[in-house]
Design an enzyme around this catalytic site. Sequence first.
Site, mmCIF file in Angstrom:
data_model
loop_
_atom_site.group_PDB
_atom_site.id
_atom_site.type_symbol
_atom_site.label_atom_id
_atom_site.label_comp_id
_atom_site.label_asym_id
_atom_site.label_seq_id
_atom_site.Cartn_x
_atom_site.Cartn_y
_atom_site.Cartn_z
ATOM 1 N N GLU A 294 -0.405 -3.099 0.955
ATOM 2 C CA GLU A 294 -1.090 -2.425 2.412
ATOM 3 C C GLU A 294 -0.461 -0.698 2.135
ATOM 4 O O GLU A 294 0.773 -0.703 2.103
ATOM 5 C CB GLU A 294 -0.695 -2.913 3.664
ATOM 6 C CG GLU A 294 -1.262 -4.414 3.596
ATOM 7 C CD GLU A 294 -2.431 -4.520 3.353
ATOM 8 O OE1 GLU A 294 -3.413 -3.558 3.534
ATOM 9 O OE2 GLU A 294 -3.120 -5.869 2.944
ATOM 10 N N CYS A 328 1.151 3.726 9.659
ATOM 11 C CA CYS A 328 0.074 3.928 8.772
ATOM 12 C C CYS A 328 -1.287 3.972 9.612
ATOM 13 O O CYS A 328 -2.381 4.417 9.213
ATOM 14 C CB CYS A 328 -0.132 2.635 7.960
ATOM 15 S SG CYS A 328 0.414 1.067 8.721
HETATM 16 P P1 NAD Z 1 6.725 4.820 0.013
HETATM 17 O O1 NAD Z 1 5.650 4.517 -1.028
HETATM 18 O O2 NAD Z 1 7.661 6.183 -0.283
HETATM 19 O O3 NAD Z 1 7.982 3.716 -0.135
HETATM 20 C C1 NAD Z 1 7.489 2.349 -0.112
HETATM 21 C C2 NAD Z 1 8.554 1.555 -1.014
HETATM 22 O O4 NAD Z 1 8.251 1.910 -2.483
HETATM 23 C C3 NAD Z 1 9.986 1.971 -0.695
HETATM 24 O O5 NAD Z 1 10.846 0.574 -0.817
HETATM 25 C C4 NAD Z 1 10.502 2.836 -1.851
HETATM 26 O O6 NAD Z 1 11.642 2.883 -2.303
HETATM 27 C C5 NAD Z 1 9.519 2.364 -2.954
HETATM 28 N N1 NAD Z 1 9.074 3.446 -3.928
HETATM 29 C C6 NAD Z 1 8.975 4.565 -3.956
HETATM 30 N N2 NAD Z 1 8.753 5.373 -4.995
HETATM 31 C C7 NAD Z 1 8.611 4.115 -6.033
HETATM 32 C C8 NAD Z 1 8.133 4.075 -7.176
HETATM 33 N N3 NAD Z 1 7.823 5.285 -8.087
HETATM 34 N N4 NAD Z 1 8.014 2.874 -7.858
HETATM 35 C C9 NAD Z 1 8.460 1.833 -7.039
HETATM 36 N N5 NAD Z 1 8.842 1.692 -5.852
HETATM 37 C C10 NAD Z 1 8.800 3.001 -5.170
HETATM 38 O O7 NAD Z 1 6.546 4.752 1.350
HETATM 39 P P2 NAD Z 1 7.261 4.900 2.569
HETATM 40 O O8 NAD Z 1 7.369 6.308 3.002
HETATM 41 O O9 NAD Z 1 8.353 4.240 3.014
HETATM 42 O O10 NAD Z 1 6.215 4.582 3.804
HETATM 43 C C11 NAD Z 1 4.987 5.338 4.296
HETATM 44 C C12 NAD Z 1 3.834 4.882 3.667
HETATM 45 O O11 NAD Z 1 3.571 3.476 3.887
HETATM 46 C C13 NAD Z 1 2.582 5.561 4.225
HETATM 47 O O12 NAD Z 1 1.763 6.111 3.036
HETATM 48 C C14 NAD Z 1 1.975 4.597 5.114
HETATM 49 O O13 NAD Z 1 0.578 4.878 5.503
HETATM 50 C C15 NAD Z 1 2.216 3.118 4.436
HETATM 51 N N6 NAD Z 1 2.297 2.018 5.056
HETATM 52 C C16 NAD Z 1 1.136 1.345 5.321
HETATM 53 C C17 NAD Z 1 0.950 0.090 6.195
HETATM 54 C C18 NAD Z 1 0.059 -0.807 6.080
HETATM 55 O O14 NAD Z 1 -0.063 -1.675 6.602
HETATM 56 N N7 NAD Z 1 -1.270 -0.295 5.428
HETATM 57 C C19 NAD Z 1 2.065 -0.116 6.790
HETATM 58 C C20 NAD Z 1 3.228 0.733 6.771
HETATM 59 C C21 NAD Z 1 3.285 1.869 5.969
#
Ligand code: NAD
Length: 542
Positions: A294, A328
Amino acid sequence: MIEKMNFKVPELLNEEIKDYKKNSKERLELEKTYDNLYNQNIKIPLYIGNEEIYTKSRKEIFPPHDNKKSVGSFSVCEEKHVHEAINNSLSVKNNWTNTPWQNRASIFLKAAELIAGPYRSKINAATMIGQSKTIFQAEIDAACELVDFLKLNIVYMNEIYNEQPINVGDVSNKLEYRPLEGFVYAITPFNFTAIGGNLCASAALMGNVVLWKPSDYQMYSAKVIMDVFKEAGLPAGVINLISGDPIMITDIALNDPNLSGIHFTGSTEVFKNLWTKVGANINMYRDYPRIVGETGGKDFIFSHPSAKSKVVSTAIVRGGFEFQGQKCSAASRIYLPSSKSDEIIGILKTQIDSITMGSPRDFKHFMTAVIHESSFDKIVSYIEKAKSSEEAKIIIGGEYDKSKGFFISPTVILTKNPNFITMEEEIFGPVVTIYVYDDNNWKETLEIVDKTSIYALTGAFISEDKDSIDYALKKLRYSAGNFYINDKPSGAVVGQQPFGGSRGSGTNDKAGSKLNLLRWVSPRLIKQNFNPPVDYPYPYMD
Ligand code: NAD
């Protein structure tokens, strides 16, 4: 014997939200817990099997609203820890898979009760400190939503198990909902404590073992979740928690032939990157890994000319600025009819004028700080783009200051261009952009709503005209996975509004529903014949 007992699953009821009025019991307890945690200098370990490992390499935790005060640190793992965590999980897999589902359910039920009761103030305070949520935002997330996920998933699990094929004649058919054969890798975002807990717990509930990598910016509340799971009796190794360099951890997990599933929530870019890596490794895995993600959103509010102005304005304020727009589902592109736009913007100004911002410890605030410096800088860059563009102007807010915490005032941009950058890209901050359309063109404008961004997560259509609602539902069929009529586009509740979107917003597996749990099983059909044939010819051959 537990296998011979049935089990009455919990009722489909949501956890009640406490209101934390001044001097209430829950408020006093919360304040005390917050102050204790704030000054405790917590040390968070890695959780691998029975061990809690405190590594030398550590990362400090700074509350976003008080960005020079360290409240503790978490362990940064090395490569060997990731291998250990995976191997440890796989070593307990057989036991966990063979644990009767009633026992698995009762562990997570107990976890829900612990969060609803003795751990409530702790998980809320940790979320307020580490993720800068107001008490209300912490309560609906860390306490209520997590409790709902843990309880209601048990109901959905039971429904899945009850779905069985028919038996005809002397044949018995059964579907055994086996857990996946390897391990599930759960990668979770900073913005919801409940998502952190659910992404690992949902797969584990279905009998899987899980490697959990939370966001660096949710580590405080992640620790509380691990402590709760432990106290609830979750066997060591079923969920192992690893923190540190996300790319290193992910590369090891995705290079393991035992990877059977990815349960991700976070940004679209990171998710696409994971999918690409899985694709490149596809010949190495035993299974085709289940990929559930998501991701981002560019969520809209569309006001039909018949809409009530106060309803529209309130939906914008709550939908766009609660938790500083870091949901999100947060509203971030707004479509207003020219006949009402001045009135709606006027109400919006009055409402936003009364918003105060500051530390969540001060309960009067509606808003606090954004999560970290790079997020702050990114949001500010969008504000600056609007300031310097001829196609847009800032009509409310636009101020920011990171000297004490990462504070950005609620900001409203007005643009003449429906494709202006802030109408298209996910900003993930307290910034909404308004585009005003000609009333006569409301149908054509829906076409623009549908085509503007790569995302399709949430959207709201506000209208007093029934026909227009029917039209919008058809026209915007694929524009949002969660579609709200006369409401804000955020605030989904487990069991009431299963959540998720398609297009660039994810695989739409609807967290907190049966659809999601189905991704964590690989059913085996077992046919048993009580009267097997003893010769091959069929009657038609006579
Ligand atoms: P992010 O993508 O920066 O991080 C998410 C996770 O991925 C973290 O655990 C992070 O450490 C890890 N990560 C970061 N870079 C990575 C890489 N290169 N390889 C592997 N893992 C990696 O997101 P965030 O800032 O923590 O959260 C915000 C984002 O999440 C927004 O885009 C938001 O829309 C989305 N979100 C979506 C939903 C949904 O249900 N659609 C819900 C909550 C948040």
